[in-house]
Design an enzyme around this catalytic site. Structure first.
Site, PDB file in Angstrom:
ATOM      1  N   ASP A  45      15.717  33.939  -6.261  1.00  0.00           N
ATOM      2  CA  ASP A  45      14.952  34.919  -5.708  1.00  0.00           C
ATOM      3  C   ASP A  45      14.775  34.813  -4.392  1.00  0.00           C
ATOM      4  O   ASP A  45      15.230  33.810  -3.827  1.00  0.00           O
ATOM      5  CB  ASP A  45      13.454  34.990  -6.514  1.00  0.00           C
ATOM      6  CG  ASP A  45      12.669  35.943  -5.720  1.00  0.00           C
ATOM      7  OD1 ASP A  45      12.898  37.100  -5.538  1.00  0.00           O
ATOM      8  OD2 ASP A  45      11.332  35.491  -5.702  1.00  0.00           O
ATOM      9  N   ASP A 100      12.036  36.146  -1.400  1.00  0.00           N
ATOM     10  CA  ASP A 100      10.573  35.962  -1.215  1.00  0.00           C
ATOM     11  C   ASP A 100      10.016  34.714  -1.755  1.00  0.00           C
ATOM     12  O   ASP A 100       9.684  35.005  -3.041  1.00  0.00           O
ATOM     13  CB  ASP A 100       9.826  37.180  -0.994  1.00  0.00           C
ATOM     14  CG  ASP A 100      10.401  38.437  -0.138  1.00  0.00           C
ATOM     15  OD1 ASP A 100      10.945  37.769   1.080  1.00  0.00           O
ATOM     16  OD2 ASP A 100      10.232  39.518  -0.240  1.00  0.00           O
TER      17      ASP A 100
END
Length: 328
Positions: A77, A79
């Site tokens: 991922d 953020d």
């Protein structure tokens, strides 16, 4: 944040009481039911349970799935995993609200401002900026602004308002990233390099707007690493946001591997559910805003990746089945 759905009793109220009527106060459980139906009931047991996990400093952590085979792809991922970004996004939203003089109540004396604790709760329950604003304005009233002098009362105008604010917020977020003050989280770049060096595929899947993710990655991991990714997907590439698993299902298809041959690195329960929903095991590198979430479906969790390495055949308590990472 509470650790189970039955424990969600904290009120998700406006950060400034003057911004919404008291009757609009909404429980987190209601928010979960409205936007995250997959979170409103107990998830089914994951085949990637933490029972096979051993984590001891100086020993190796074997992350083992039940089927035979070998890890083929590591998916990050962005953020919260590659960088701690929650406070940066909140700053960009608040700057956008101020820029457009967004006020959700005629009695509001200043533009909308999402407080730290409020935003932590909000961003951990609703993925994507536009859904966040749609929910908030739906609960606390569609606002006046320099975009619309009176609150928009039809779907077309409301979508136009959200789109304009989101676009401005994205550009503001880019400015913050380009300032050079943001650094990647510990261990991220090393683990990416080790993954590529071992011949495994490397991907990044983010729910954020593509233009902002591209800028973020080029500045934080470097253009060479970014261009060397085997797959890169952003929120623009799929119709449904996390915790819907579509972004990870799409990644597996693009990578040409099965979900069970991937390992995902996430930071939140929303991302965790997206990964496990795609049949992918997941490790967690939590942040200050996600540390207390319920990660029981993860195969392991860490404060960061500084001690986590791609195993290349070490023998210290290592049982390499499907996946193997070492904790140094």
């Amino acid at each position: 944040m509470a650790s189970s759905s039955s424990s969600f009793t904290m009120l998700l109220s406006a950060p400034n009481p003057s911004l919404s009527p008291s009757s609009s106060r909404t429980t987190l459980s209601t928010l979960r039911t409205t936007f995250l139906p997959t979170l409103s009931s107990s998830p089914s047991p994951s085949p990637f349970s933490p029972t096979a996990i051993t984590r001891r400093r100086g020993k190796s952590l074997s992350v083992s799935a039940m089927a035979a085979g070998a890890l083929q792809a590591l998916i990050f991922d962005c953020d919260g995993v590659i960088l701690e970004s929650e406070h940066l996004h909140r700053q960009a939203y608040n700057d956008a609200f101020s820029h457009f003089n967004v006020r959700c109540s005629s009695s509001a004396t200043e533009p909308l401002n999402w407080g730290l604790e409020f935003y932590d709760e909000l961003q951990n329950q609703i993925g994507g900026g536009k859904p966040k604003m749609r929910w908030y304005f739906g609960e606390y009233g569609w606002p006046t602004s320099t975009i619309f002098e009176t609150p928009p009362d039809n779907k077309e105008d409301r979508e136009k308002l959200v789109d304009i604010i989101q676009d401005w917020k994205t550009e503001r977020y880019k400015e913050i990233i380009k300032s050079g003050t943001v650094k990647p989280r510990p261990g991220v770049l090393r683990l990416m390099d080790e993954t590529k060096a071992s011949g495994k595929k490397l991907a990044i899947c983010s729910a954020a707007t593509k233009s902002s993710v591209v800028l973020c990655l080029e500045n934080l991991i470097g253009i060479e690493r970014f261009q060397g990714l085997d797959c890169f997907l952003a929120g623009d590439d799929v119709k449904e946001k996390k915790p819907n698993p579509s972004i990870y299902l799409t990644a597996a298809k693009k990578l040409g591997v099965s979900g069970g041959d991937c390992l995902v690195v996430e930071d939140s329960v929303i991302g965790l559910q997206a990964a496990t929903g795609a049949g992918m095991p997941c490790i967690i590198t939590y942040t200050s805003s996600t540390a207390n979430q319920d990660f029981k479906e993860a195969i392991a969790k860490f404060p960061d990746l500084s001690d986590v390495r791609m195993c290349t055949g070490c023998t210290a308590d290592s049982q390499i089945h499907k996946f193997a990472l070492c904790v140094i």
